[in-house]
Design a protein around this motif. Sequence first.
Motif, mmCIF file in Angstrom:
data_model
loop_
_atom_site.group_PDB
_atom_site.id
_atom_site.type_symbol
_atom_site.label_atom_id
_atom_site.label_comp_id
_atom_site.label_asym_id
_atom_site.label_seq_id
_atom_site.Cartn_x
_atom_site.Cartn_y
_atom_site.Cartn_z
ATOM 1 N N UNK A 142 0.831 -1.199 0.000
ATOM 2 C CA UNK A 142 0.000 0.000 0.000
ATOM 3 C C UNK A 142 0.869 1.253 0.000
ATOM 4 N N UNK A 143 0.340 2.345 -0.529
ATOM 5 C CA UNK A 143 1.117 3.594 -0.629
ATOM 6 C C UNK A 143 0.335 4.797 -0.113
ATOM 7 N N UNK A 144 -0.761 4.548 0.616
ATOM 8 C CA UNK A 144 -1.520 5.668 1.168
ATOM 9 C C UNK A 144 -2.314 5.212 2.382
ATOM 10 N N UNK A 145 -2.742 6.185 3.167
ATOM 11 C CA UNK A 145 -3.477 5.908 4.395
ATOM 12 C C UNK A 145 -4.556 6.969 4.560
ATOM 13 N N UNK A 146 -5.776 6.523 4.865
ATOM 14 C CA UNK A 146 -6.878 7.429 5.163
ATOM 15 C C UNK A 146 -7.193 7.331 6.651
ATOM 16 N N UNK A 147 -7.391 8.471 7.296
ATOM 17 C CA UNK A 147 -7.724 8.438 8.715
ATOM 18 C C UNK A 147 -8.469 9.708 9.119
ATOM 19 N N UNK A 148 -9.168 9.598 10.258
ATOM 20 C CA UNK A 148 -9.795 10.744 10.886
ATOM 21 C C UNK A 148 -9.240 10.849 12.300
ATOM 22 N N UNK A 149 -9.077 12.084 12.774
ATOM 23 C CA UNK A 149 -8.549 12.269 14.116
ATOM 24 C C UNK A 149 -9.254 13.416 14.820
ATOM 25 N N UNK A 150 -9.512 13.203 16.102
ATOM 26 C CA UNK A 150 -10.025 14.240 16.991
ATOM 27 C C UNK A 150 -8.983 14.476 18.067
ATOM 28 N N UNK A 151 -8.316 15.629 18.006
ATOM 29 C CA UNK A 151 -7.267 15.967 18.969
ATOM 30 C C UNK A 151 -7.020 17.464 18.911
ATOM 31 N N UNK A 152 -6.561 18.026 20.019
ATOM 32 C CA UNK A 152 -6.285 19.464 20.039
ATOM 33 C C UNK A 152 -5.022 19.806 19.262
ATOM 34 N N UNK A 153 -3.986 18.956 19.365
ATOM 35 C CA UNK A 153 -2.720 19.192 18.660
ATOM 36 C C UNK A 153 -1.832 17.962 18.796
ATOM 37 N N UNK A 154 -0.628 18.077 18.231
ATOM 38 C CA UNK A 154 0.451 17.097 18.458
ATOM 39 C C UNK A 154 0.101 15.678 18.037
ATOM 40 N N UNK A 155 -0.400 15.486 16.820
ATOM 41 C CA UNK A 155 -0.706 14.161 16.286
ATOM 42 C C UNK A 155 0.439 13.694 15.391
ATOM 43 N N UNK A 156 0.891 12.465 15.601
ATOM 44 C CA UNK A 156 2.032 11.914 14.873
ATOM 45 C C UNK A 156 1.645 10.621 14.160
ATOM 46 N N UNK A 157 2.098 10.478 12.909
ATOM 47 C CA UNK A 157 1.989 9.225 12.166
ATOM 48 C C UNK A 157 3.394 8.829 11.745
ATOM 49 N N UNK A 158 3.809 7.599 12.063
ATOM 50 C CA UNK A 158 5.121 7.105 11.689
ATOM 51 C C UNK A 158 4.999 5.969 10.688
ATOM 52 N N UNK A 159 5.767 6.068 9.616
ATOM 53 C CA UNK A 159 5.814 5.054 8.558
ATOM 54 C C UNK A 159 7.218 4.476 8.557
ATOM 55 N N UNK A 160 7.344 3.198 8.905
ATOM 56 C CA UNK A 160 8.661 2.593 9.076
ATOM 57 C C UNK A 160 8.919 1.512 8.048
ATOM 58 N N UNK A 161 10.174 1.354 7.681
ATOM 59 C CA UNK A 161 10.554 0.263 6.798
ATOM 60 C C UNK A 161 10.676 -1.054 7.537
ATOM 61 N N UNK A 162 10.637 -1.019 8.866
ATOM 62 C CA UNK A 162 10.773 -2.226 9.679
ATOM 63 C C UNK A 162 9.409 -2.816 10.001
ATOM 64 N N UNK A 163 9.212 -4.103 9.709
ATOM 65 C CA UNK A 163 7.939 -4.733 10.037
ATOM 66 C C UNK A 163 7.878 -5.191 11.496
ATOM 67 N N UNK A 164 8.966 -4.979 12.237
ATOM 68 C CA UNK A 164 8.953 -5.261 13.678
ATOM 69 C C UNK A 164 9.117 -3.967 14.481
ATOM 70 N N UNK A 165 8.871 -2.837 13.841
ATOM 71 C CA UNK A 165 8.894 -1.523 14.483
ATOM 72 C C UNK A 165 10.239 -1.225 15.147
ATOM 73 N N UNK A 166 11.306 -1.484 14.417
ATOM 74 C CA UNK A 166 12.655 -1.184 14.872
ATOM 75 C C UNK A 166 12.956 0.281 14.585
ATOM 76 N N UNK A 167 13.142 1.080 15.641
ATOM 77 C CA UNK A 167 13.306 2.525 15.480
ATOM 78 C C UNK A 167 14.597 2.921 14.789
#
Length: 292
Positions: free
Chosen positions: A76-101
Motif C-alpha cells: 500500500x502507498x496511502x493511508x486514510x484516517x480521521x482524528x479528533x485531537x487538540x494538537x500534536x498528532x504523529x503518524x510514523x511510517x517505518x521500513x521495519x515490520x517489527x517496528x525497529x526505530x
Amino acid sequence: MYGGLLERMNMVNMVFRTDQWFKILLLCLLTCKTGGVYITTNESTQVYGVVESWHKPNIMNYTIDINRYNLDLSGITSLLFKIKACDSAHVLLSTSDVRNSSKPLYEIIMGYFSDSSYIIYRAGSTHDTWFSIPNILNCTVYLPFWISWASGDIKLGTGVVVGENILGNFKNTTHFEVRSIGVFTDRGTLGNWTIRVEVSDKFAGYFDSCSMSNTKSDVVVVDDIKCSGIRCATSCGMSQTCMGFNFNSVMNRCELLSFGSNDVTDIPHHTEADWRFYSKCYNGKTACLGCY
C-alpha cells in the motif's frame, strides 16, 4: 497445455487439514482478490512529554501499531484516517515490520505546538520540511486526512480523496517500502483516531481457526450448505467475496461468510457448541482476519 490445466483442476479437491487450519492446494486461488476490503481501526493515544524523531532514538516505542491483523502493508502507498485531537498528532511510517526505530522512517506531525506541521525523514540523520497551518486539528470534531508515499513523494492532505487538498509534501530520493505504521499524540494530548487500512488482495490458500473451539463468527452468511469440511473450505477459497466460514463437524454444515460491505470495523464471534470459525488468510499464514 491441457494436461497442466486438468492437473490444476483436479487439485480443487485436495485439502490438508489439522485441528487449526486448512490448506487448499489450488494454484489459481493465490491470486484471488478480496474485492477492495478495508479494515477500519479505532485507537486512542496519549503520551506525556515532548516526543519526536529528531530527539527520540526509540520513537517507535511510543506508537500504537495500527496493524492489528498483521496485514502485509508493503503493497500500500496511502493511508486514510480521521482524528479528533487538540494538537500534536504523529503518524510514523517505518521500513521495519517489527517496528525497529533504528530503521529508516517517515514521521508526519500535525499541529506541532498548535500551528506547525512537519514531514520528517530519518535514516541516521534527519531531514524535514515544515509548513504552517493554524488550527489543523480540532479538539471536539473528527477531521479527515490522508497520507501518501508512492515513489518517495510523501504528502499530507485533508479530505477523503488521496491526492486532493495537499497541505505539504517531502520528496525523498532514497525511497523505502513502508512495512509498519504507528500513531500517537504527545504533550499529554488525548487523540482519538479512526484509521482505514486496505487488506492485501492475495489469498494465501490457508484458513485458520485461530485456536477457537466452539466459536461462530457473526458476519453475513451468504450460503448455508451441508457438506464436508474439505468442500466447505474449497467453496470459500474459490469465492472472491467469501472471507471465511463457520463449520459444524457434527452436522457437516457449512456457512460461507462475507463482510457485507467494503469497510470492516470488527469481526464479532459468539460461543456455540460444535461450531468452528475459519478465517481466510493473507500474507502467508500471518494475516488471518478473524484472529486477534
